[in-house]
Design an enzyme around this catalytic site. Structure first.
Site, PDB file in Angstrom:
ATOM      1  N   GLU A  89       0.810  -1.214   0.000  1.00 22.60           N
ATOM      2  CA  GLU A  89       0.000   0.000   0.000  1.00 22.60           C
ATOM      3  C   GLU A  89       0.845   1.267   0.000  1.00 22.60           C
ATOM      4  OE1 GLU A  89      -2.727  -3.197   0.913  1.00 22.60           O
ATOM      5  OE2 GLU A  89      -0.759  -2.677   1.759  1.00 22.60           O
ATOM      6  N   HIS A 158      -9.666  -5.892  10.616  1.00 19.34           N
ATOM      7  CA  HIS A 158     -10.316  -5.597   9.336  1.00 19.34           C
ATOM      8  C   HIS A 158     -11.659  -4.901   9.534  1.00 19.34           C
ATOM      9  CE1 HIS A 158      -7.498  -8.875   8.630  1.00 19.34           C
ATOM     10  NE2 HIS A 158      -7.432  -8.474   7.385  1.00 19.34           N
TER      11      HIS A 158
END
Length: 359
Positions: A89, A158
């Site tokens: 990322e 998450h």
């Protein structure tokens, strides 16, 4: 990490089937579009409209996206416009920010915003601050998008809602769509904006169909960033929420209406800049306020709304203290029964409304 990402991509059909029934019912003859397809349409139309627009992220090209949001775009636009990246990322967000500084208009997809933590230096220090630090000489027209907040059974790492995180930072615009119309109009507006925009989608909403108006199906349709929408008119209490929680507020309002309590439901659509005027106007009419969000309570979106109401002209119109309904202040548990009790449910909204109204 790879196994967790594979898990995130599994089991979506069953969840979507349940949510279709839970969140939105439209007549069989109505033109319906899922949130997933609305986002896909938005990107397709903007890629066609402006050759500077391109999409990059993990599995967005040949695999059609982890959640199939970019389905068909790679076949239509090719490797130069739809770019698969390694699982890094920080790396691909940095590439996207550099491309925006060089004059392109990248759409940077995070497989989930939980992974955007790896790239937050690029989002905040590079993208958000550059226009100000360059005295307005260097715009950074970039979109960071992907699913945000809790999904189903994906546990603590998450399940964060980043609305408050990114809404905290000057230099960013932050939108949080609920319906297919929201998703299409806000994403198109974000792509056309000359500022960095964070688009916080919701994984559990991707497969949910909504009626899409003729206007919203137009290639010129955009929703102005910074404008909330009243989804349901009411006179007794104001409910303010964003993303998936808008659906829960509407469901709670339907239940309460049978008891004679009319809730005004406001879909924020934009987290930053916040449409304070729309909320104040509603509170001045209903004299009561409840905010609903899936994120944690401390320094949250609801906390900001309550502070603004307290500091502004609407405070004198309140007949009871404003109330927040939020996620529980713990990391998200994995077990379903604990997960269900960690995020707002319809019953929690109903309880807070009745408590606020003292009924």
């Amino acid at each position: 990490m790879a196994s967790l990402r594979c898990f995130l991509r599994s089991g979506k059909n069953a969840v979507s089937a349940v949510l279709r029934r839970e969140f939105h019912r439209t007549p069989a003859a109505a033109v319906q579009v899922t949130v997933r397809d609305a986002l896909n349409q938005a990107m397709d139309e903007e890629l066609e409209r402006d050759e500077r627009v391109f999409l990059l992220g993990e599995e967005v090209a040949q695999y059609d996206g982890a959640y199939k949001v970019s389905r068909g775009l790679w076949k239509k636009y090719g490797d130069k416009r739809i770019i698969d990246t390694p699982i890094t990322e920080m790396g691909f967000a940095g590439i996207a920010v550099g491309a925006a500084m060089a004059g392109l208009r990248p759409i940077c997809e995070f497989m989930t915003f939980n992974f955007s933590m790896q790239a937050i230096d690029q989002v905040i220090n590079s993208a958000a601050k550059t226009y100000y630090m360059s005295a307005g000489l260097q715009p950074v027209p970039i979109v960071f998008r992907g699913p945000n907040g809790a999904s189903a059974g994906v546990a603590a790492q998450h399940s964060q809602c980043f609305a408050a995180w990114y809404g905290h930072c000057p230099g960013l615009k932050v939108v949080s769509p609920w319906s297919a119309e929201d998703a299409k109009g806000l994403l198109k507006a974000a792509i056309r904006d000359d500022n960095p925009v964070v688009v916080l989608e919701n994984e559990l909403m991707y497969g949910v169909p909504f009626e899409l108006s003729d206007e919203a199906q137009s290639k010129d349709f955009v929703i102005p960033i910074g404008k909330a929408k009243i989804e349901r008119q009411g006179k007794h209490i104001t409910l303010v929420s964003h993303s998936r929680m808008v659906g829960l507020c509407l469901d709670a309002a339907a239940v309460l209406a049978k008891e004679g309590i009319e809730c005004e439901v406001i879909n924020m659509r934009t987290i930053r800049p916040l449409d304070t005027e729309a909320i104040e106007t509603s509170v001045m009419k209903t004299n009561h306020l409840v905010t609903v969000e899936g994120g944690w309570p401390q320094f949250g979106v609801g906390a900001e709304i309550l502070a603004r109401i307290m500091e502004g002209p609407a405070f004198n119109f309140l007949d009871a203290p404003a109330v927040r309904v939020t996620g529980v202040d713990i990391p998200m548990p994995y077990a379903k029964i604990l997960e269900d009790n960690s995020i707002p449910q319809i019953k929690d909204i109903i309880f807070s409304v009745k408590k606020t109204l003292n009924v």
